[in-house]
Design an enzyme around this catalytic site. Structure first.
Site, PDB file in Angstrom:
ATOM      1  N   SER A 186       0.823  -1.214   0.000  1.00 38.32           N
ATOM      2  CA  SER A 186       0.000   0.000   0.000  1.00 38.32           C
ATOM      3  C   SER A 186       0.858   1.266   0.000  1.00 38.32           C
ATOM      4  O   SER A 186       1.833   1.382   0.746  1.00 38.32           O
ATOM      5  CB  SER A 186      -0.925   0.014   1.217  1.00 38.32           C
ATOM      6  N   LYS A 216     -13.335  -4.619   2.375  1.00 34.84           N
ATOM      7  CA  LYS A 216     -14.299  -3.583   2.008  1.00 34.84           C
ATOM      8  C   LYS A 216     -15.751  -4.013   2.185  1.00 34.84           C
ATOM      9  O   LYS A 216     -16.601  -3.212   2.596  1.00 34.84           O
ATOM     10  CB  LYS A 216     -14.067  -3.132   0.570  1.00 34.84           C
ATOM     11  N   ASP A 251     -14.126   5.229  -3.371  1.00 33.80           N
ATOM     12  CA  ASP A 251     -13.598   4.655  -4.616  1.00 33.80           C
ATOM     13  C   ASP A 251     -14.276   5.264  -5.838  1.00 33.80           C
ATOM     14  O   ASP A 251     -13.620   5.583  -6.836  1.00 33.80           O
ATOM     15  CB  ASP A 251     -13.788   3.139  -4.634  1.00 33.80           C
ATOM     16  N   ALA A 288     -16.559  -7.778 -10.816  1.00 30.94           N
ATOM     17  CA  ALA A 288     -17.813  -7.737 -10.056  1.00 30.94           C
ATOM     18  C   ALA A 288     -17.554  -7.810  -8.552  1.00 30.94           C
ATOM     19  O   ALA A 288     -18.442  -8.182  -7.791  1.00 30.94           O
ATOM     20  CB  ALA A 288     -18.724  -8.897 -10.487  1.00 30.94           C
TER      21      ALA A 288
END
Length: 285
Positions: free
Chosen positions: A13, A70, A106, A132
């Site tokens: 990250s 998430k 996002d 997806a």
């Protein structure tokens, strides 16, 4: 004041470099930010509830969430911002009282990046999303909220694709939402579509491209949410076909700047340039 990103893995990250650079810049004009620090914690999915409880107890002001947290975190917050509720995924938490409020930046990140890179707004634009998962959800909801001209979704796993389409159906607001299978054939797409890769295909050199861009005749632009490596096979094909294209660095920067805005109140456009410079330096761009 503590801020952090939680992921598994999380060592790759760039959020700590971006946020700490922005906080250092803010501290130059406002000493109140002098003791703000942004950390990274590698937490397995099963450990997320305890980690969030511990961080709440220690007074962390905000948390970013990346893969695989998430969607899992949706059930762990005390309140959800409307955009996050519609997305069914959160990437930003803000401590309110004794609980976390969840947000999803996002979609904002992608919208800001498309405008910055191509001068293309989502309103009135046909969009193809590859993938997806949680990242695709946030982008898809942003497209629908912005009033895109149509939304087509491609994914190799049909059950995941069907689940996303079912999730999006009540949010469509009159916008056509359709499946196009695995991204290898895409009949009926209008010219001028923006193709957005929200899959992880491309992170490794051996990864195949997530779709064949020749199936999307007349695409206006290709945006790959992957930023490292900076040029995936999808972007290479876009370049060969003469389609304007960009990697995901802009999205990374803008979603991070929006998260920092939620935590600090400082408008995202003010910190985005500092974050971009820090991320580019870390990547060796």
């Amino acid at each position: 004041m503590g801020l952090a990103v939680i992921g598994h893995p999380v060592g790759h990250s760039l959020s700590p470099q971006m946020h700490n650079a922005a906080l250092a810049e803010l501290a130059r004009s406002d000493p109140g930010f002098a003791d703000w620090r942004y950390h990274a914690f590698d937490i397995e999915p099963g450990g997320l509830p305890a980690a969030l409880g511990l961080m709440r107890g220690r007074g962390f002001r905000g948390v970013n969430l990346t893969v695989p947290h998430k969607v899992l975190a949706v059930d762990l917050v005390s309140a959800l911002d409307p955009g996050a509720a519609e997305a069914g995924a959160v990437n930003t938490l803000f401590l309110e009282g004794q609980g976390w409020r969840g947000f999803n930046t996002d979609g904002y990140g992608v919208a800001a990046a498309l405008l910055e890179e191509f001068g293309i707004g989502l309103k009135g634009t046909p969009v193809v999303i590859l993938g997806a998962g949680g990242a695709a959800r946030g982008v898809a909801v942003e497209c629908l909220r912005a009033g895109c001209a149509g939304l087509w979704v491609a994914n190799r796993s049909r059950p995941n694709l069907d689940a996303l389409l079912a999730h999006l159906a009540p949010l469509a607001r009159g916008v056509e939402v359709r499946a196009i299978g695995d991204g290898r054939t895409a009949r009926g797409l209008p010219a001028g579509a923006v193709v957005i890769n929200a899959t992880s295909a491309g992170l490794r050199p051996a990864d195949p491209a997530p779709a064949d861009l020749e199936a999307f005749g007349g695409a206006a632009a290709v945006y790959d949410m992957i930023y490292n490596p900076p040029r995936t096979r999808l972007l290479a094909q876009a370049g060969n076909l003469g389609i304007p294209c960009a990697n995901g660095l802009g999205m990374l920067v803008h979603q991070g700047a929006k998260a920092l805005e939620i935590w600090t109140g400082v408008p995202a456009p003010r910190t985005a340039p500092v974050m971009r410079a820090a991320a580019a330096k870390a990547l060796g761009y």
